[in-house]
Design a protein around this motif. Structure first.
Motif, PDB file in Angstrom:
ATOM      1  N   LEU A 115     -23.206 -13.723   7.736  1.00  0.00           N
ATOM      2  CA  LEU A 115     -23.576 -14.865   7.313  1.00  0.00           C
ATOM      3  C   LEU A 115     -22.768 -15.604   7.465  1.00  0.00           C
ATOM      4  O   LEU A 115     -21.726 -15.251   8.383  1.00  0.00           O
ATOM      5  CB  LEU A 115     -22.976 -15.925   5.875  1.00  0.00           C
ATOM      6  N   ASP A 116     -23.347 -16.523   8.890  1.00  0.00           N
ATOM      7  CA  ASP A 116     -22.787 -16.889  10.506  1.00  0.00           C
ATOM      8  C   ASP A 116     -23.260 -18.904  10.155  1.00  0.00           C
ATOM      9  O   ASP A 116     -24.150 -18.925  10.206  1.00  0.00           O
ATOM     10  CB  ASP A 116     -22.582 -16.623  11.248  1.00  0.00           C
ATOM     11  N   ALA A 117     -21.765 -19.398   8.772  1.00  0.00           N
ATOM     12  CA  ALA A 117     -22.793 -20.407   8.486  1.00  0.00           C
ATOM     13  C   ALA A 117     -21.809 -21.650   9.011  1.00  0.00           C
ATOM     14  O   ALA A 117     -21.413 -21.755   8.922  1.00  0.00           O
ATOM     15  CB  ALA A 117     -21.990 -20.937   6.662  1.00  0.00           C
ATOM     16  N   GLY A 118     -23.282 -22.262   9.668  1.00  0.00           N
ATOM     17  CA  GLY A 118     -23.027 -23.547  10.573  1.00  0.00           C
ATOM     18  C   GLY A 118     -22.710 -22.916  11.848  1.00  0.00           C
ATOM     19  O   GLY A 118     -21.765 -23.071  12.489  1.00  0.00           O
ATOM     20  N   CYS A 119     -23.705 -22.441  12.374  1.00  0.00           N
ATOM     21  CA  CYS A 119     -23.133 -21.731  13.857  1.00  0.00           C
ATOM     22  C   CYS A 119     -23.097 -21.933  14.682  1.00  0.00           C
ATOM     23  O   CYS A 119     -22.474 -21.502  15.875  1.00  0.00           O
ATOM     24  CB  CYS A 119     -24.506 -19.892  13.633  1.00  0.00           C
ATOM     25  N   GLY A 120     -23.420 -23.611  14.571  1.00  0.00           N
ATOM     26  CA  GLY A 120     -23.124 -24.162  16.015  1.00  0.00           C
ATOM     27  C   GLY A 120     -24.702 -23.193  17.122  1.00  0.00           C
ATOM     28  O   GLY A 120     -25.496 -22.367  17.227  1.00  0.00           O
TER      29      GLY A 120
END
Length: 230
Positions: A67-72
Motif C-alpha cells: 500500500l502506498d498511502a497518500g501516493c501523491g
C-alpha cells in the motif's frame, strides 16, 4: 468532539488543499522542472526520504502486495512496482491521482492500482507492507495512533511512515510560512514524536511496536521516518 469527525475534517482540508489550491505547485515540485531554491531543498529532502523508506523493504518485492498511502503523484508507487510489487496507490486528491496515472510507465500499469479516497480504508484489503510518506503529518499523536491501530490487522509485516519532528526550528519555519506562499500553503502539520505516538498507542491498548528510523534534514524539508510493526 468525536475522534472520527476530527480525522475526517483534517482529511477534507488536505483534499481541498491538493485539489483546489496547490495541484500545480506539487505537480512541478515532484517533476524535473526548475524550482526556486527553497522548493529545491524540499524536493531534495523528499527524494532522500523516499529512498530511506524504500530501503526498509526487501529489494525483491515479487509476490508482495504493498500500500502506498497518500501516493501523491506516484513516484513511490513506481519504485515499488519496479521491484516487482503489486501496488495499491491511494491519495485523497483525485487531481494528484490523475497526474500519477499519467506519469506511470506503460510497462508498470498492470502492477499499480491507482485510486482516490481514504488512504486507510478497510476496503483496500490486506497488505504485506504499507508506506505513508508525509501523508500523516497533519494529524496529532492520538489520531496517528488510531490510524495505526486501525490498519494493523491488515498489514502482515510493517508500515513505514513519516512525521514532522517536534523541533523549535521546524515549528518556527512552518509558522512563518516560508515553504510556500500563503496562496498555496498546505494545511497545518502537527509536529510529533515517536514517544508521543507510542504513548498514544499504549493508551488505546493497541499492540505492535514503533521505532524511529532516521530524520531527514534538507533545508526547508525536515521529516522523520518511523516503522510500525503490528
Amino acid at each position: 468532539m468525536d475522534k472520527s469527525a476530527t480525522y475526517d475534517a483534517t482529511r477534507d482540508r488536505v483534499e481541498h488543499y491538493f485539489d483546489r489550491s496547490a495541484t500545480k505547485v506539487w505537480e512541478r515540485l515532484t517533476s524535473d522542472a526548475p524550482v526556486s531554491g527553497v522548493r529545491a531543498t524540499v524536493r531534495a529532502g523528499r527524494d532522500r526520504m523516499r529512498d530511506l523508506m524504500l530501503a526498509q523493504l526487501p529489494a525483491d518485492l515479487h509476490g508482495a502486495r504493498v500500500l502506498d498511502a497518500g501516493c501523491g503523484t506516484g513516484a513511490m508507487a513506481v519504485e515499488l512496482a519496479t521491484r516487482g510489487a503489486d501496488v495499491v496507490a491511494v491519495d485523497i486528491s483525485p487531481e494528484l491521482i490523475k497526474i500519477a496515472e499519467a506519469r506511470c510507465p506503460d510497462g508498470l500499469r498492470g502492477q499499480i492500482t491507482f485510486a482516490s479516497g481514504d488512504m486507510l480504508s478497510p476496503e483496500l484489503g490486506q497488505f504485506d507492507h504499507a508506506l505513508a510518506m508525509d501523508s500523516m503529518i497533519y494529524y496529532g499523536a492520538s489520531s496517528v495512533a488510531r490510524m495505526l491501530a486501525g490498519v494493523a490487522p491488515r498489514i502482515t509485516t510493517s508500515m513505514i511512515f513519516t512525521l514532522a519532528p517536534r523541533t523549535p526550528l521546524l515549528m518556527t519555519m512552518w509558522r512563518v510560512g516560508k515553504i510556500f506562499p500563503s496562496s498555496d500553503r498546505s494545511p497545518s502539520m502537527i509536529p510529533e514524536s515517536c514517544a508521543r505516538v507510542s504513548k498514544a498507542l499504549e493508551t488505546l491498548g493497541a499492540g505492535g511496536s514503533l521505532r524511529e528510523i532516521e530524520r531527514i534534514n534538507s533545508g526547508f524539508y525536515i521529516s522523520t521516518a518511523l516503522e510500525f510493526r503490528p
